[in-house]
Scaffold this active site. Structure first.
Site, PDB file in Angstrom:
ATOM      1  N   PRO A 149       0.812  -1.227   0.000  1.00 24.28           N
ATOM      2  CG  PRO A 149      -0.895  -1.598   1.539  1.00 24.28           C
ATOM      3  CD  PRO A 149       0.390  -2.179   1.035  1.00 24.28           C
ATOM      4  N   GLY A 159       5.551   1.331  -4.174  1.00 21.43           N
ATOM      5  CA  GLY A 159       5.494   0.710  -5.493  1.00 21.43           C
ATOM      6  C   GLY A 159       6.838   0.848  -6.172  1.00 21.43           C
ATOM      7  CB  SER A 160       8.519   3.789  -7.715  1.00 16.24           C
ATOM      8  OG  SER A 160       7.358   4.172  -8.403  1.00 16.24           O
ATOM      9  NE  ARG A 197      11.203  -2.155 -15.843  1.00 11.88           N
ATOM     10  CZ  ARG A 197      12.030  -1.941 -14.855  1.00 11.88           C
ATOM     11  NH1 ARG A 197      13.322  -2.080 -15.041  1.00 11.88           N
ATOM     12  NH2 ARG A 197      11.597  -1.560 -13.679  1.00 11.88           N
ATOM     13  NE  ARG A 254     -19.460  10.507 -38.097  1.00  7.40           N
ATOM     14  CZ  ARG A 254     -20.710  10.532 -37.667  1.00  7.40           C
ATOM     15  NH1 ARG A 254     -21.520   9.494 -37.839  1.00  7.40           N
ATOM     16  NH2 ARG A 254     -21.187  11.600 -37.050  1.00  7.40           N
ATOM     17  N   GLY A 309     -17.757  11.447 -31.197  1.00 10.75           N
ATOM     18  CA  GLY A 309     -18.608  11.142 -30.042  1.00 10.75           C
ATOM     19  C   GLY A 309     -18.769   9.645 -29.805  1.00 10.75           C
ATOM     20  CD  GLU A 325       5.604  -6.065 -15.294  1.00  6.96           C
ATOM     21  OE1 GLU A 325       4.526  -5.548 -14.887  1.00  6.96           O
ATOM     22  OE2 GLU A 325       5.725  -7.245 -15.590  1.00  6.96           O
TER      23      GLU A 325
HETATM   24  C1  FAD Z   1      -3.815  -2.674 -12.367  1.00  7.98           C
HETATM   25  C2  FAD Z   1      -2.483  -2.801 -11.705  1.00  7.98           C
HETATM   26  C3  FAD Z   1      -1.873  -4.051 -11.617  1.00  7.98           C
HETATM   27  C4  FAD Z   1      -0.670  -4.199 -10.921  1.00  7.98           C
HETATM   28  N1  FAD Z   1      -0.127  -5.452 -10.778  1.00  7.98           N
HETATM   29  C5  FAD Z   1       0.943  -5.624  -9.955  1.00  7.98           C
HETATM   30  C6  FAD Z   1       1.433  -6.938  -9.654  1.00  7.98           C
HETATM   31  O1  FAD Z   1       0.942  -7.931 -10.170  1.00  7.98           O
HETATM   32  N2  FAD Z   1       2.453  -7.041  -8.760  1.00  7.98           N
HETATM   33  C7  FAD Z   1       3.031  -5.969  -8.167  1.00  7.98           C
HETATM   34  O2  FAD Z   1       3.951  -6.143  -7.372  1.00  7.98           O
HETATM   35  N3  FAD Z   1       2.604  -4.698  -8.454  1.00  7.98           N
HETATM   36  C8  FAD Z   1       1.575  -4.519  -9.329  1.00  7.98           C
HETATM   37  N4  FAD Z   1       1.121  -3.237  -9.604  1.00  7.98           N
HETATM   38  C9  FAD Z   1       1.715  -2.103  -8.905  1.00  7.98           C
HETATM   39  C10 FAD Z   1       2.583  -1.262  -9.824  1.00  7.98           C
HETATM   40  O3  FAD Z   1       3.770  -1.940 -10.111  1.00  7.98           O
HETATM   41  C11 FAD Z   1       2.837   0.059  -9.080  1.00  7.98           C
HETATM   42  O4  FAD Z   1       1.600   0.753  -9.045  1.00  7.98           O
HETATM   43  C12 FAD Z   1       3.887   0.897  -9.775  1.00  7.98           C
HETATM   44  O5  FAD Z   1       5.153   0.306  -9.628  1.00  7.98           O
HETATM   45  C13 FAD Z   1       3.935   2.329  -9.209  1.00  7.98           C
HETATM   46  O6  FAD Z   1       3.992   2.320  -7.839  1.00  7.98           O
HETATM   47  P1  FAD Z   1       2.997   3.232  -6.977  1.00  7.98           P
HETATM   48  O7  FAD Z   1       1.630   2.985  -7.493  1.00  7.98           O
HETATM   49  O8  FAD Z   1       3.254   2.934  -5.539  1.00  7.98           O
HETATM   50  O9  FAD Z   1       3.412   4.695  -7.299  1.00  7.98           O
HETATM   51  P2  FAD Z   1       4.550   5.549  -6.553  1.00  7.98           P
HETATM   52  O10 FAD Z   1       5.797   4.756  -6.458  1.00  7.98           O
HETATM   53  O11 FAD Z   1       3.972   6.069  -5.296  1.00  7.98           O
HETATM   54  O12 FAD Z   1       4.742   6.724  -7.575  1.00  7.98           O
HETATM   55  C14 FAD Z   1       3.827   7.816  -7.685  1.00  7.98           C
HETATM   56  C15 FAD Z   1       4.311   8.759  -8.775  1.00  7.98           C
HETATM   57  O13 FAD Z   1       5.603   9.253  -8.459  1.00  7.98           O
HETATM   58  C16 FAD Z   1       6.534   8.959  -9.481  1.00  7.98           C
HETATM   59  N5  FAD Z   1       7.830   8.694  -8.882  1.00  7.98           N
HETATM   60  C17 FAD Z   1       8.120   7.802  -7.904  1.00  7.98           C
HETATM   61  N6  FAD Z   1       9.422   7.849  -7.596  1.00  7.98           N
HETATM   62  C18 FAD Z   1       9.985   8.775  -8.417  1.00  7.98           C
HETATM   63  C19 FAD Z   1      11.295   9.285  -8.591  1.00  7.98           C
HETATM   64  N7  FAD Z   1      12.329   8.822  -7.882  1.00  7.98           N
HETATM   65  N8  FAD Z   1      11.493  10.250  -9.513  1.00  7.98           N
HETATM   66  C20 FAD Z   1      10.467  10.712 -10.266  1.00  7.98           C
HETATM   67  N9  FAD Z   1       9.208  10.277 -10.145  1.00  7.98           N
HETATM   68  C21 FAD Z   1       8.963   9.320  -9.243  1.00  7.98           C
HETATM   69  C22 FAD Z   1       5.959   7.747 -10.195  1.00  7.98           C
HETATM   70  O14 FAD Z   1       6.453   7.634 -11.524  1.00  7.98           O
HETATM   71  C23 FAD Z   1       4.472   8.070 -10.146  1.00  7.98           C
HETATM   72  O15 FAD Z   1       4.172   8.980 -11.161  1.00  7.98           O
HETATM   73  C24 FAD Z   1      -0.048  -3.059 -10.355  1.00  7.98           C
HETATM   74  C25 FAD Z   1      -0.634  -1.796 -10.494  1.00  7.98           C
HETATM   75  C26 FAD Z   1      -1.840  -1.655 -11.161  1.00  7.98           C
HETATM   76  C27 FAD Z   1      -2.459  -0.307 -11.268  1.00  7.98           C
END
Ligand code: FAD
Length: 402
Positions: free
Chosen positions: A132, A135-136, A262, A287, A359, A382
Site C-alpha cells: 500500500p 510501489g516504485s 518490461r 464515417r 462522439g 512494471e
Molecule cells: C492494475 C495494476 C496491476 C498491478 N499489478 C501488480 C502486480 O501484479 N504485482 C506488483 O507487485 N505490483 C503490481 N502493480 C503495482 C505497480 O507496479 C505500481 O503501481 C507501480 O510500480 C507504481 O507504484 P505506486 O503505485 O506505488 O506509485 P509511486 O511509487 O507512489 O509513484 C507515484 C508517482 O511518483 C513517481 N515517482 C516515484 N518515484 C519517483 C522518482 N524517484 N522520480 C520521479 N518520479 C517518481 C511515479 O512515476 C508516479 O508517477 C499493479 C498496479 C496496477 C495499477
C-alpha cells in the site's frame, strides 16, 4: 560481411504460432471482450482454451511440458493477445514472470514441483512486490519474514497483485532482515502456495487472506487484489533458489525478472496500439463529414500516419530488446526503452483513435472506449515511465563512464 537480420523477420515457427494466436484472438477474444469487460468477469472459457493451446507454457522448457520458446516469440504472442484484450495478457504475464524466476533461480526440486503444472496452466502464478505504501521504491517494502524452526513466518500487506485470487502460487518479496544496509541485501523471494479462488486460506496455507478485488478503471476481468500475510508459514525450501543460495537474493532476482517483464509490457503496448490503429483505419473510411470519408481529410491522414509510424517503431524497439535478451546480451537499457516508448505509444495511439471516433468513441458500443480505459495501465505496471527514464539514464551513464 555479415548481414544484420531484419528485426521484424520471423521464423516459420514464429509465423505459425502468431497466426494461430491471431486467429484465436479474432474468433474467441475480440467478440467476447466487451462482455467480460462490462461485467468485470474473469474470462474463464477463454482461459480454458488458452490452456489447451499451451499458452501458459510458451517459455517453459519442453522437459517440463512447455514449448521451450524464446522471449522474442513470447513477445510476438503477447502482442497478439493484447491486440485482443490486455486483460488476457495480464492473466499470463505474472505467470510468465513466475516461470522465468523458477527457470533462472529455482532449485531442481522447485522446478520439478511447479513447472509441469505451470506449463499446462493447472496452477497459475502471481508476482508480488508492491505494498500500500510502496510501489516504485521497492527497497522500501515493509512485509517481513522471520525464521521459526525450519519455517519462515510471513507478515505484511501486499497491494495490486494481478491474479491475486485465482493464482495457486505467489512469488512474493519479503524483508528477512529489516536492518540490512543497503536494504536490498535483506530481501528474499518466497514461493507461497495458496488455494486458487479462496479468499481465506486454511490448513497448510493458513495465514493468507485475499480481500475483495480492487475496483478499477479498466484492465477488468483479471483480478487485482491485496494479499494479507498474517502468520503464514512458509517452509525454508520454498525460498526461491533454496535457503542457502536464495536468502537475501530476492531483490536481485525480482529486478532481473522485471527486465523480461518490461519487454512483455512493451509487447502489450504494441498490441493495444495496433488494435487502435486498425479501428481508426476502418472507422475513418466509414464515417463521412463535409461530403467525404474523414480519412480523406488530410488532418486525419496525418494522425493515421503518425499512429502507424509509432506502432512500427514501438514494435522494432520491443523485438530488439527481446532478441538481445535471447542472445544473452545485456539489454537493461533496451528493455527500459522498449517499455517506455511502447507503453506511451499505446496510450497516444489509443487516444488518437478515440478522437477519430468522435462522439462514438465515448460510447460503450465501440471497442475504442475499452481500449481508452485499458491503455493507461501500461504506463504504471512494471515500473512507471518516470522509473524507466531513471533506469535508462543510470544504465546509460554506467555504459558511457568517462
Ligand atoms: C492494475 C495494476 C496491476 C498491478 N499489478 C501488480 C502486480 O501484479 N504485482 C506488483 O507487485 N505490483 C503490481 N502493480 C503495482 C505497480 O507496479 C505500481 O503501481 C507501480 O510500480 C507504481 O507504484 P505506486 O503505485 O506505488 O506509485 P509511486 O511509487 O507512489 O509513484 C507515484 C508517482 O511518483 C513517481 N515517482 C516515484 N518515484 C519517483 C522518482 N524517484 N522520480 C520521479 N518520479 C517518481 C511515479 O512515476 C508516479 O508517477 C499493479 C498496479 C496496477 C495499477
Amino acid at each position: 560481411m555479415a548481414v544484420a537480420p531484419e528485426l521484424l523477420d520471423r521464423t516459420d515457427e514464429q509465423r505459425a504460432i502468431t497466426e494461430m494466436v491471431r486467429q484465436f484472438v479474432d474468433e474467441q477474444i475480440i467478440p467476447k471482450a466487451e462482455h467480460y469487460d462490462h461485467e468485470d468477469l474473469f474470462p474463464e472459457p477463454i482461459v480454458e482454451q488458452m490452456k489447451e493451446l499451451g499458452l501458459f507454457g510458451v517459455t517453459i522448457p519442453e522437459e517440463y511440458g512447455g514449448m521451450g520458446l524464446d522471449l522474442t516469440t513470447y513477445a510476438m504472442i503477447v502482442e497478439e493477445l493484447s491486440r485482443g484484450w490486455i486483460s488476457i495478457s495480464g492473466v499470463v504475464n505474472t505467470h510468465f514472470i513466475g516461470s522465468y524466476l523458477l527457470m533462472k533461480f529455482g532449485t531442481d526440486e522447485q522446478k520439478e514441483t511447479f513447472l509441469p503444472k505451470m506449463a499446462t496452466g493447472e496452477i497459475r502464478a502471481a508476482f508480488s512486490l508492491s505494498e500500500p505504501e510502496v510501489g516504485s521504491d521497492v527497497q522500501g517494502i515493509k512485509a517481513t519474514a522471520t525464521k521459526d524452526g525450519d519455517q519462515w513466518v510471513l507478515n505484511g500487506q501486499k497491494m495490486w497483485v494481478t491474479n491475486g485470487l485465482l493464482s495457486g502460487l505467489v512469488f512474493v518479496l519479503m524483508k528477512n532482515d529489516t536492518k540490512a544496509d543497503p536494504p536490498y541485501k535483506g530481501m528474499t523471494c518466497f514461493i507461497t502456495e495458496k488455494e486458487p479462488g479462496a479468499s481465506e486460506n486454511t490448513g497448510d496455507y493458513a495465514g493468507l487472506v485475499i480481500p475483495p478485488k480492487i475496483k478499477k478503471m479498466g484492465y477488468k476481468g483479471v483480478e487485482s487484489t491485496e494479499l494479507v500475510y498474517d502468520g503464514y508459514r512458509c517452509p525454508a525450501d520454498r525460498i526461491l533458489g533454496g535457503e542457502e543460495a536464495g536468502l537475501g537474493q530476492g531483490f536481485r532476482q525480482m529486478m532481473d525478472a522485471l527486465e523480461v517483464g518490461r519487454v512483455n509490457v512493451a509487447a502489450r503496448g504494441v498490441g493495444i496500439a495496433q488494435r487502435a490503429l486498425e479501428l481508426a483505419l476502418r472507422y475513418s473510411q466509414e464515417r463521412k463529414t463535409f461530403g467525404k470519408p474523414i480519412a480523406k481529410h488530410q488532418a486525419i491522414q496525418f494522425k493515421l500516419a503518425d499512429m502507424a509510424t509509432k506502432v512500427e517503431a514501438a514494435r522494432l524497439l520491443t523485438f530488439k530488446a527481446a532478441r538481445m535478451k535471447d542472445a544473452g546480451q545485456r539489454s537493461d537499457v533496451e528493455a527500459g526503452m522498449a517499455k517506455l516508448f511502447a507503453s506511451e505509444t499505446g496510450k497516444e495511439v489509443v487516444e488518437e483513435a478515440f478522437r477519430i471516433h468522435g462522439g462514438y468513441g465515448y460510447s460503450k458500443e465501440y471497442e475504442i472506449e475499452r481500449l481508452y480505459r485499458d491503455a493507461p495501465l501500461l504506463l504504471i505496471g512494471e515500473g512507471t515511465s518516470e522509473i524507466q527514464r531513471m533506469v535508462i539514464g543510470k544504465k546509460l551513464l554506467e555504459r558511457h563512464k568517462i
